[in-house]
Every structure is written in structure tokens, then in C-alpha cells.
Design a protein around this motif. Structure first.
Motif, PDB file in Angstrom:
ATOM      1  N   ASN A   1      40.216  47.761  35.702  1.00  0.00           N
ATOM      2  CA  ASN A   1      40.451  45.657  35.203  1.00  0.00           C
ATOM      3  C   ASN A   1      39.844  45.357  34.948  1.00  0.00           C
ATOM      4  O   ASN A   1      38.862  45.823  34.713  1.00  0.00           O
ATOM      5  CB  ASN A   1      41.971  45.018  35.903  1.00  0.00           C
TER       6      ASN A   1
ATOM      7  N   GLU B   1      36.800  39.577  42.814  1.00  0.00           N
ATOM      8  CA  GLU B   1      38.150  40.767  43.305  1.00  0.00           C
ATOM      9  C   GLU B   1      38.759  40.569  43.982  1.00  0.00           C
ATOM     10  O   GLU B   1      39.917  40.510  44.549  1.00  0.00           O
ATOM     11  CB  GLU B   1      37.651  42.777  43.425  1.00  0.00           C
TER      12      GLU B   1
ATOM     13  N   GLU C   1      44.191  39.612  37.520  1.00  0.00           N
ATOM     14  CA  GLU C   1      43.664  40.638  37.022  1.00  0.00           C
ATOM     15  C   GLU C   1      43.646  41.824  36.136  1.00  0.00           C
ATOM     16  O   GLU C   1      44.794  43.058  36.055  1.00  0.00           O
ATOM     17  CB  GLU C   1      44.036  42.552  38.380  1.00  0.00           C
TER      18      GLU C   1
END
Length: 426
Positions: free
Chosen positions: A71, A86, A92
Motif C-alpha cells: 500500500n 501502519e 491502507e
């Protein structure tokens, strides 16, 4: 560094945690070069020009990027986001497919054509990219409301991302927006506000609210510098997916113009970081005739862009006073590209053309881009022997009305072989 005036600092000044914006070092005015500290600022205090992120990039290798998630966060070292991005709840987005478009290429006479298909993002448009970066900024600024003015796709992305992150969202749209885009926003939030007027009216209202309400993060107003950087990931991905090289030519839709300018910025950053070979490339902008102020200025050979009242089926491109229009002109002229426009009928034809050659159902913005690609070939403005990428920014299910009257059953028959044979389709 100096700070901006109060009316451009909504939400109120937060205390930033260490590394909140990664390797971003400040905000720099695109007009006069004046710098301000990182914060919810968007207008230069010296000349009122637009601010953008300035960085102190570390050494980044291809291998480090390739080892990252599938991503946009694989490029986090090049974005204004923390190293632990993250771990935050977000959509994402990114790392969408780059498809070799041999069928469309043959139809148009282009030897080496690719489609960057961003319709496969979480809410089916490229806006998920920019919203992810804006959401990170809003979180770091401790915003209490995540908001936007939108022509549709952005509202979808903001409402969904806010729901995922657990932050209140309020999204504003023109009241005449396509019904599917309204539903796609309202399903994620109970605070969808329809405004009587066009996008420029909605944007003006959002700016007024941003100046009055404390703690509101309008993704494309007071956190716009962070938001806009998300579009760079389109450029990063295209280069990586081509085997770490830049295309010879790229055709990009133009609404505000931000996407085109940031793809160019991405290419320039990759060159400076030594991640791709420095080479010439041409950038082309695509507009619909019913809202084509940048194309008109390009063809007239002038720098000033005269605002227009939009009148086109390509509502996601219907921004009559594009904030980055002058920068689009600069880039297209600098690279040897162009800005072109097509009619609504040509938009419809291009939607069907892409679907029937490559199996990609695009919305009206993608129809505009593919239609402009076709026109660039027909007018000799694009070199058909060079590697070319065209960007599809959204899914056709969002703008069904555009082609609903021009496609449908080839025949309506009784359930018998004889009836089928009579159609001549066997």
C-alpha cells in the motif's frame, strides 16, 4: 521560522510528537519560498501563496521500498507521516494495478500503453491516497472533526476513513451530485451536507467554516499541504511497477490540478534520490469541455486562468477555479506536454471504449482522460511510439447515469433457440 496568521491555523496549534511528520522539515511557499513551521497552515503569511511540504529526505533504496507493505505506506519515508503509520487504523490504500493496455493501444494506434487503475482503492477512487495522508495529519493535530468539500469521490473517501479511524466526519457536496456518490458517502456518515451550488460554492463554505470552527481538519483546506502529498504515491507506484523507470508520456485528469502537479513532484523526487534514471518525460492534462479553464489558458498561451461555471457530466472534474491550475500549465509546458479537453459525448464514448477493450469500467473522470488520450493521438500532440501511461482515477459504478442511456441489451427475446438465432449474434 515564522508562523501564519490566525485565520489560517485551524485547528488550533497542537503540540507535535517527535517524528509526527516523518522527514518533513517544514512548509514552503510555492510562490515566494517563505518557510513556516509544520502545523495546520495552508497559506503563506508573506504573500498568501499556497504552502507545500519541504523535506530532508534520508537515503532510501529500492530494496527498502519493495520490502514495505503493499500500500502507500511502502513510501512512508517520502511522505509527511510518522514511521509507525501502519499501526494507525486507516484504509491502507494504494499499490493498485498497472495494466498493459494492448487492446486499447491497438485501437488508438499507441505501441506501448498502460492504464494505472486506481478504481480498485478501498472506496474505488484515487482519493483514498490523499485522504490517508490527511487523516494522519488530522490525527497528529488532535482534530475533533474530519471534513471536506467534495465533488463526490473525496466525500466517499473521507467518510470511510473517518469511520475506520473513529473520528467524527462531516462532508459537504453540491446538491446535484450523482446519486451513487451521495449514497457512497451517506452510508459511512450521518453528516453528509448537500449545498445548493457548484463545487466552488461548497469550497468557499468549507473555508469559512474552517476559519470559524476550532478543531476541524478540512482535508483540502487547512490540512491541504499534507493531503496533497498523497497523490505523489501514484507517481512512485507507476515508476516502481514499470521496473523503476519513468514513462515517456503520462495523461492525467485535471480538476484542481493537484494530482498532476504531485505526480510530477514524485518523478522529480525519484530522480533526485537516484531511484530512477533522469530522463525526459511529457505530462498531459485532461479536462472536459464544460469545465476546461486550464485547457483554455494552455491553448491561448496565457498564464492567467479565468474561472468558469462548470457544465459537464464529469462532475468529479468540475472545479471552475482550480487552485493548482497555473502549476499544471507550468509543468505541461516545461515537459513538452499539453492540456486538452473533450465534449461530454466524447467522455461517454471513451468510457465504453475502455470497458470494451480492457475490461475497465471507469467513471466520467477516467472517460475524460481516455478520451483526451484519443484526441491527443488524432491531433498529433502525442507520440504514439513512446511508452505512455493513462490514469483511471475512479470506478464507473459511481457515474452510471453517464452511460445508462447508451448501453443495454442488444435484444430482448423469448426463451427459445429460434428467437436467439434471429438476433444474428450466433
Amino acid at each position: 521560522m515564522s508562523t501564519v496568521v490566525a485565520e489560517t491555523t485551524t485547528p488550533s496549534e497542537p503540540t507535535l510528537r517527535e517524528g509526527a511528520f516523518g522527514h518533513a522539515k517544514g512548509l514552503s511557499c510555492r510562490e515566494c519560498g517563505h518557510e513556516v513551521e509544520l502545523g495546520p497552515h495552508y497559506a503563506c503569511p508573506e504573500c498568501f501563496g499556497p504552502l507545500e511540504i519541504a523535506y530532508d529526505f534520508p537515503q532510501v533504496t529500492r530494496e527498502e521500498i519493495e520490502a514495505g507493505p503493499a500500500n502507500i505506506w511502502r513510501y512512508k519515508a517520502l511522505l509527511p507521516v510518522p514511521s509507525d503509520i501502519e499501526q494507525s487504523p486507516n484504509m491502507e490504500p494504494g499499490f493498485t494495478r498497472l495494466l498493459r493496455a494492448n487492446n486499447l493501444g491497438r485501437e488508438l494506434g499507441i505501441d506501448n500503453l498502460w492504464v494505472k487503475d486506481d478504481s480498485t482503492n478501498p472506496t474505488n477512487s484515487f482519493k483514498d491516497r490523499v485522504v490517508a495522508c490527511a487523516l494522519s495529519a488530522a490525527t497528529e493535530f488532535h482534530a475533533k472533526v474530519f471534513a471536506c468539500p467534495s465533488t463526490g469521490n473525496l466525500a466517499n473517501a473521507v467518510a470511510a476513513a473517518g469511520a475506520r479511524a473513529g473520528i467524527k466526519t462531516v462532508v459537504f457536496i453540491p446538491s446535484n451530485l450523482e446519486k451513487p456518490k451521495q449514497v457512497n458517502s451517506a452510508v459511512y456518515t450521518d453528516s453528509l451536507i448537500a449545498v445548493n451550488g457548484n463545487y466552488d460554492d461548497v469550497n468557499k463554505l468549507a473555508s469559512e467554516i474552517a476559519g470559524e470552527e476550532d478543531g476541524w481538519a478540512f482535508v483540502n483546506v487547512n490540512v491541504r499541504p499534507y493531503y496533497a502529498e498523497g497523490s505523489k504515491t501514484l507517481g512512485y507506484e507507476i515508476a516502481e511497477q514499470l521496473g523503476w523507470r519513468l514513462p515517456d508520456q503520462i495523461v492525467i485528469p485535471v480538476a484542481s490540478g493537484s494530482q498532476l502537479t504531485k505526480v510530477d513532484k514524485a518523478f522529480q523526487e525519484l530522480i533526485k534520490l537516484g531511484l530512477v534514471e533522469d530522463k525526459p518525460y511529457k505530462v498531459y492534462g485532461a479536462q472536459a469541455e464544460g469545465c476546461s479553464p486550464v485547457s483554455v489558458a494552455y491553448k491561448a498561451g496565457v498564464d492567467a486562468i479565468r474561472p468558469v461555471k462548470p457544465d459537464t457530466i464529469a462532475k468529479s472534474l468540475a472545479i471552475g477555479n482550480p487552485a493548482d491550475g497555473i502549476y499544471v500549465l507550468d509543468i505541461c509546458r516545461r515537459t513538452g506536454g499539453a492540456v486538452e479537453d473533450i465534449t461530454d459525448d466524447q467522455v461517454r464514448e471513451a468510457i465504453v471504449l475502455l470497458a470494451r477493450t480492457e475490461g475497465i469500467f471507469t467513471e466520467t473522470a477516467g472517460g475524460t482522460t481516455v478520451g483526451v488520450l484519443k484526441k491527443l493521438v488524432e491531433t498529433g500532440q502525442l507520440d504514439t511510439s513512446l511508452e505512455t501511461v493513462v490514469i483511471n482515477t475512479g470506478h464507473g459504478l459511481k457515474t452510471l447515469d453517464a452511460v445508462a442511456d447508451s448501453v443495454g441489451p442488444a435484444a430482448t427475446i423469448d426463451p427459445s433457440y429460434a428467437a436467439f438465432a434471429a438476433t444474428g449474434l450466433a
